[in-house]
Design a protein around this motif. Structure first.
Motif, PDB file in Angstrom:
ATOM      1  N   ALA A  74      28.649 -12.853  28.541  1.00 53.91           N
ATOM      2  CA  ALA A  74      27.547 -12.488  29.436  1.00 53.91           C
ATOM      3  C   ALA A  74      27.934 -12.576  30.911  1.00 53.91           C
ATOM      4  O   ALA A  74      27.237 -12.015  31.757  1.00 53.91           O
ATOM      5  N   GLY A  75      28.998 -13.297  31.259  1.00 51.81           N
ATOM      6  CA  GLY A  75      29.429 -13.352  32.662  1.00 51.81           C
ATOM      7  C   GLY A  75      29.739 -14.762  33.101  1.00 51.81           C
ATOM      8  O   GLY A  75      29.394 -15.742  32.437  1.00 51.81           O
ATOM      9  N   PRO A  76      30.394 -14.913  34.294  1.00 50.16           N
ATOM     10  CA  PRO A  76      30.832 -16.242  34.758  1.00 50.16           C
ATOM     11  C   PRO A  76      29.697 -17.118  35.268  1.00 50.16           C
ATOM     12  O   PRO A  76      29.908 -18.306  35.507  1.00 50.16           O
ATOM     13  N   ASP A  77      28.496 -16.569  35.476  1.00 48.73           N
ATOM     14  CA  ASP A  77      27.401 -17.361  36.023  1.00 48.73           C
ATOM     15  C   ASP A  77      26.691 -18.206  34.969  1.00 48.73           C
ATOM     16  O   ASP A  77      25.797 -18.986  35.303  1.00 48.73           O
ATOM     17  N   VAL A  78      27.052 -18.048  33.721  1.00 49.85           N
ATOM     18  CA  VAL A  78      26.382 -18.771  32.647  1.00 49.85           C
ATOM     19  C   VAL A  78      26.939 -20.191  32.562  1.00 49.85           C
ATOM     20  O   VAL A  78      28.151 -20.412  32.621  1.00 49.85           O
ATOM     21  N   VAL A  79      26.053 -21.156  32.469  1.00 50.59           N
ATOM     22  CA  VAL A  79      26.440 -22.552  32.265  1.00 50.59           C
ATOM     23  C   VAL A  79      25.829 -23.019  30.952  1.00 50.59           C
ATOM     24  O   VAL A  79      24.881 -22.424  30.440  1.00 50.59           O
ATOM     25  N   ARG A  80      26.380 -24.119  30.431  1.00 52.45           N
ATOM     26  CA  ARG A  80      25.853 -24.623  29.152  1.00 52.45           C
ATOM     27  C   ARG A  80      25.754 -26.131  29.202  1.00 52.45           C
ATOM     28  O   ARG A  80      26.566 -26.804  29.854  1.00 52.45           O
ATOM     29  N   GLY A 104      23.395 -33.870  27.575  1.00 53.56           N
ATOM     30  CA  GLY A 104      22.949 -33.507  28.919  1.00 53.56           C
ATOM     31  C   GLY A 104      24.059 -33.088  29.869  1.00 53.56           C
ATOM     32  O   GLY A 104      23.776 -32.698  31.004  1.00 53.56           O
ATOM     33  N   LYS A 105      25.314 -33.145  29.451  1.00 48.05           N
ATOM     34  CA  LYS A 105      26.424 -32.763  30.328  1.00 48.05           C
ATOM     35  C   LYS A 105      26.511 -31.246  30.404  1.00 48.05           C
ATOM     36  O   LYS A 105      26.565 -30.556  29.388  1.00 48.05           O
ATOM     37  N   THR A 106      26.551 -30.705  31.650  1.00 48.71           N
ATOM     38  CA  THR A 106      26.561 -29.265  31.881  1.00 48.71           C
ATOM     39  C   THR A 106      27.911 -28.842  32.433  1.00 48.71           C
ATOM     40  O   THR A 106      28.437 -29.453  33.366  1.00 48.71           O
ATOM     41  N   LEU A 107      28.466 -27.766  31.831  1.00 48.26           N
ATOM     42  CA  LEU A 107      29.759 -27.215  32.261  1.00 48.26           C
ATOM     43  C   LEU A 107      29.657 -25.695  32.275  1.00 48.26           C
ATOM     44  O   LEU A 107      28.854 -25.099  31.534  1.00 48.26           O
ATOM     45  N   PRO A 108      30.503 -25.038  33.126  1.00 49.45           N
ATOM     46  CA  PRO A 108      30.528 -23.564  33.097  1.00 49.45           C
ATOM     47  C   PRO A 108      31.003 -23.070  31.742  1.00 49.45           C
ATOM     48  O   PRO A 108      31.783 -23.727  31.055  1.00 49.45           O
ATOM     49  N   VAL A 109      30.513 -21.898  31.345  1.00 45.96           N
ATOM     50  CA  VAL A 109      30.922 -21.317  30.080  1.00 45.96           C
ATOM     51  C   VAL A 109      32.432 -21.096  30.093  1.00 45.96           C
ATOM     52  O   VAL A 109      33.012 -20.709  31.108  1.00 45.96           O
ATOM     53  N   LEU A 151      24.276 -26.204  22.121  1.00 55.48           N
ATOM     54  CA  LEU A 151      24.408 -25.988  23.560  1.00 55.48           C
ATOM     55  C   LEU A 151      23.227 -25.180  24.068  1.00 55.48           C
ATOM     56  O   LEU A 151      22.748 -24.262  23.391  1.00 55.48           O
ATOM     57  N   HIS A 152      22.756 -25.559  25.281  1.00 52.48           N
ATOM     58  CA  HIS A 152      21.709 -24.789  25.959  1.00 52.48           C
ATOM     59  C   HIS A 152      22.367 -23.940  27.031  1.00 52.48           C
ATOM     60  O   HIS A 152      23.101 -24.453  27.878  1.00 52.48           O
ATOM     61  N   TYR A 153      22.113 -22.629  27.011  1.00 49.02           N
ATOM     62  CA  TYR A 153      22.742 -21.695  27.933  1.00 49.02           C
ATOM     63  C   TYR A 153      21.724 -21.241  28.983  1.00 49.02           C
ATOM     64  O   TYR A 153      20.547 -21.015  28.668  1.00 49.02           O
ATOM     65  N   ALA A 154      22.178 -21.103  30.238  1.00 52.73           N
ATOM     66  CA  ALA A 154      21.324 -20.634  31.331  1.00 52.73           C
ATOM     67  C   ALA A 154      22.194 -19.967  32.382  1.00 52.73           C
ATOM     68  O   ALA A 154      23.414 -20.194  32.446  1.00 52.73           O
ATOM     69  N   THR A 155      21.572 -19.118  33.200  1.00 51.16           N
ATOM     70  CA  THR A 155      22.302 -18.443  34.283  1.00 51.16           C
ATOM     71  C   THR A 155      22.093 -19.135  35.618  1.00 51.16           C
ATOM     72  O   THR A 155      22.752 -18.793  36.590  1.00 51.16           O
ATOM     73  N   ASP A 156      21.171 -20.112  35.693  1.00 49.67           N
ATOM     74  CA  ASP A 156      20.917 -20.846  36.933  1.00 49.67           C
ATOM     75  C   ASP A 156      21.551 -22.236  36.796  1.00 49.67           C
ATOM     76  O   ASP A 156      21.118 -23.027  35.961  1.00 49.67           O
ATOM     77  N   PRO A 157      22.540 -22.580  37.602  1.00 53.07           N
ATOM     78  CA  PRO A 157      23.192 -23.882  37.466  1.00 53.07           C
ATOM     79  C   PRO A 157      22.218 -25.039  37.586  1.00 53.07           C
ATOM     80  O   PRO A 157      22.420 -26.089  36.987  1.00 53.07           O
TER      81      PRO A 157
END
Length: 799
Positions: free
Chosen positions: A730-736, A755-760, A791-797
């Motif tokens: 989906a692109g580099p802006d996605v974080v999980r 709860g730890k969030t990292l770039p896809v 994993l929870h995926y989102a486009t807003d960091p």
């Protein structure tokens, strides 16, 4: 040489003037040791009297019909030996094979399984009882001896020809008492309560039984007489190879006697060339090697054998001759013998002991380990598997036929119709769980979307079945049969130009804009919903996260597939244990004769029986389509949530393939344990049946854990792998963000990641190892086994 040729030969040896007048030939069936026909019965009693079977001479039956006839002997032995080796059970309830409840302590169990009387063990007693029942027209008489407290302590078989049945004068009880003549000549009167009288019932006379030997009497006569004729022919009439006649004029009488002795009977003189006199003048030659017309022994013996075996209900393969038969035919004959001959015989014996038990308890021979009786059940399971593949029965219905406990879940209650195995739910609740109908919790309101309902596993998004499923959710008044009929009656719906969404997603989008569906055809509603989805996508800021229902739906589908595979695997392995190719040149080979060199003191090759490599490949092939379809459905939903498109990257399907390979490795380890079990079992095994029991026990104890582990691991690895591949595409802006189930089963290493969030595309580091996503098959197994994280995926960091 036949007896009728002897006068002619005597004429060649001596002058005709010295030949005495021919003696008139007489025949006496009772002369010497000649065989006396067994068909003579001498029964003259009228119906309803206890003497109907008195003409049946039991001693002569045994001596002449049982001990001298090989086919009678083998038939009786085959039936009675099976009866002697089977243990006796006392129980109630259950089916025809197994009691629901059994008694472990009862006097009958000790007498029939251990020691019947001081002279006989339980096995010997059961064998004699079975043989007497087959040979005695009067039946079998068993004397019961009880202690002073009324406990049964002894069972004795009474000789049938020494027991006299005394009928009741009033005919109310039929039998007044029994009179038994002891070997010392004393007569004892036995009360009917102390005697078990067993007999194969006569169709018209309650005081008499029937025996197969009575019907086969003529065949037994023919068989024995044919053998006796041929033996006598060889002993008394062995022909020389030829006779040369010469002129004996003037030859001394002593020389004539010497030549006469050259024709002495006996097998050792057969084939010699004899020299005899012809009378005055000339020489003649008589060729006796040409076979005269005599009894067609081979045809007669074969006919008699078939009739005797048919009377007893014993196929020829059971008595030791399985030539000219395929394995399937031999198996069918063995099942026929057990089902039509042995089981009724065993039931007749066991029914006689029920009088010593209360009404609900029954005596029965334990046939649960008789493999021949599995023949119809194997056929039933095979037919049931074909019906399941055709979508005619459910998984639960198949498991009921196979004798296994049903799952009782929506996926196992639904019919899975072809093509692509689309589910047809059994009720509205199951339809909601499968994502094919309104959620009952929402009050059944049309248009109420089922919460967290995943796409049904194995359903392609663009099939008519998927359109039917979506249409059913919009029009609850239409029945499943009408939906299927509508789907079959029209061509597949053409997708509009532009990015295509699944039918289920299109329906969800349509529901967001309306609460009450407009009337009309369900297929039109689906097409309209798809047109709307071209310009309307889910808000990107909401992100995406797979649910427990996603994991559970795929886990159930995998569990059902693995269960069916293991059931077939168990049957194949047991069949391989019985295969002659496997048993040849091992100690489990049954020698066909004394010169059979294929029986050696060597264990069979358990790895050859198990064949782990074959089953690992079959496991991967079985699960790959199921996992790939679930991966594609998950990737489409991730892409739709993050980008508004349903593009599926190739790496999503790759995650399913890798996971299917893991399942193959799991079955390899499972079968390696089975091979060790078989190796250990061979140390004390007496026959193949012991190894079959070891296989059955292994599957009963180890199969549930393997199914649960493979189902959960495949579901987590496939769903998370497909979702991560779609998010990376989906692109580099996605974080999980790592999400656990926050219960006691979560391992400490994964609790630290919650709860730890990292770039896809950036792996998580745990204990020095990298995990691309929960359940990563390339990570150490200690970090992935029994993992249920997501994993929870989102486009807003910031989210």
């Amino acid at each position: 040489m036949p007896r009728q040729f002897l006068p002619a030969l005597r004429g060649l040896l001596v002058p005709r003037s010295a030949v005495a007048p021919p003696v008139t030939e007489t025949k006496d069936l009772l002369a010497g040791n000649s065989y006396v026909s067994m068909t003579y019965a001498g029964v003259t009693n009228v119906w309803g009297t206890p003497g109907r079977a008195d003409g049946w001479d039991m001693e002569r039956v045994v001596v002449e019909g049982y001990e001298r006839s090989i086919w009678t002997f083998k038939s009786v032995e085959a039936i009675s030996k099976h009866a002697s080796t089977l243990p006796i059970q006392i129980g109630r309830g259950g089916d025809e094979r197994r009691f629901a409840e059994t008694l472990d302590e009862h006097p009958l169990l000790k007498l029939l399984n251990l020691k019947a009387n001081p002279l006989e063990t339980g096995d010997v007693f059961k064998k004699r009882l079975s043989a007497q029942l087959l040979l005695s027209k009067k039946g079998v008489f068993i004397e019961k001896t009880k202690s002073r407290g009324g406990t049964l302590v002894r069972l004795d078989l009474l000789p049938p020809d020494r027991v006299q049945i005394i009928p009741d004068d009033r005919n109310s009880e039929y039998v007044k008492h029994f009179e038994f003549t002891t070997y010392g000549g004393q007569v004892r009167e036995l009360d009917p309560e102390h005697v078990i009288w067993l007999r194969d019932p006569h169709p018209t006379d309650p005081f008499c039984g029937v025996t197969p030997l009575e019907a086969a009497g003529l065949s037994v006569d023919l068989d024995i007489k044919a053998r006796t004729y041929n033996i006598s022919f060889i002993d008394r009439d062995a022909r020389p190879g030829g006779i040369i006649g010469i002129d004996l004029e003037g030859v001394d009488a002593r020389e004539v006697d010497r030549i006469q002795k050259r024709l002495a009977p006996g097998a050792h003189n057969a084939g010699e060339l004899a020299l005899v006199g012809t009378g005055p003048g000339g020489m003649t030659y008589v060729d006796t090697s040409a076979r005269p017309r005599e009894m067609a022994y081979e045809a007669l013996s074969s006919t008699s054998k078939g009739e005797i075996l048919a009377a007893f209900g014993v196929p020829e393969s059971i008595v030791g001759n399985a030539s000219e038969r395929t394995y399937a035919n031999a198996d069918r004959e063995e099942w026929t013998f057990w089902d039509h001959t042995e089981l009724p015989h065993l039931n007749l014996i066991s029914s006689g002991f029920d009088s010593d038990l209360s009404d609900e308890w029954k005596v029965r021979f334990d046939t649960s380990r008789v493999q021949a009786l599995e023949f119809p059940r194997r056929q039933a399971r095979e037919e049931a598997r074909k019906e399941f593949e055709a979508g005619l029965i459910t998984i639960d219905e198949y498991r009921e036929i196979a004798g296994r406990e049903a799952f009782g879940v929506p996926q196992s209650r639904a019919l899975w119709i072809s093509p692509q195995k689309a589910p047809v739910p059994a009720n509205p609740q199951d339809a909601a769980a499968l994502g094919l109908g309104p959620d009952p919790a929402a009050g059944g309101i049309p248009g109420a979307a089922p919460t967290g309902a995943p796409l049904p596993a194995g359903t392609a998004p663009d099939t008519a079945a998927a359109d039917v499923a979506a249409a059913r959710a919009l029009d609850p008044d239409q029945t499943a049969a009408e939906d299927v009929a509508a789907a079959r009656g029209q061509a597949p719906l053409a997708l509009p130009a532009g990015p295509a969404g699944t039918a289920a997603d299109a329906v969800a989008a349509a529901r967001s804009s309306t609460t009450i569906p407009s009337p009309g055809d369900a297929a039109d509603d689906v097409a309209a919903a798809r047109r709307d989805v071209e310009v309307k996508a889910l808000p990107q800021e909401e992100g995406f996260e797979v649910t427990d229902d996603d994991f559970d739906a795929l886990s159930m589908a995998v569990a059902a597939a693995v269960t069916a595979l293991l059931a077939r695997q168990e049957n194949v392995i047991i069949a391989r244990l019985r295969a002659p190719k496997i048993r040849k040149y091992t100690r489990y080979w049954e020698p066909e004769n004394d010169n059979d060199v294929r029986h050696v003191d060597v264990d069979l090759d358990q790895d050859r029986v198990v064949s782990a490599a074959r089953w690992a490949e079959e496991m991967s092939r079985t699960l790959a389509p199921i996992l790939q379809q679930a991966a594609v459905a998950t990737a489409r939903k991730v892409g739709q949530a993050l980008t508004g498109t349903d593009t599926v990257p190739p790496s999503a399907a790759a995650a399913a393939i890798v996971t299917a390979a893991y399942a193959g490795e799991a079955i390899t380890g499972f079968l390696a344990e089975l091979a060790e079990v078989l190796q250990d079992a061979q140390r004390d095994a007496e026959g193949v049946w012991d190894l079959e029991g070891a296989v059955t026990r292994f599957y009963m104890s180890s199969e549930p854990a393997l199914i649960a582990r493979v189902a959960e691991t495949c579901a987590v690895a496939t769903i998370n792998g497909a979702a991560d591949a779609a998010a990376e595409n989906a692109g580099p802006d996605v974080v999980r963000t790592w999400v656990t189930r926050r219960d006691t089963r979560v391992r400490p290493a994964h609790k630290a990641l919650h709860g730890k969030t990292l770039p896809v595309g950036t792996p998580y580091t745990v204990d020095g190892a990298n995990l691309r996503y929960p359940g990563d098959p390339f990570a150490p197994i200690a970090l992935t086994i029994n993992c249920r994280c997501r994993l929870h995926y989102a486009t807003d960091p910031e989210e």
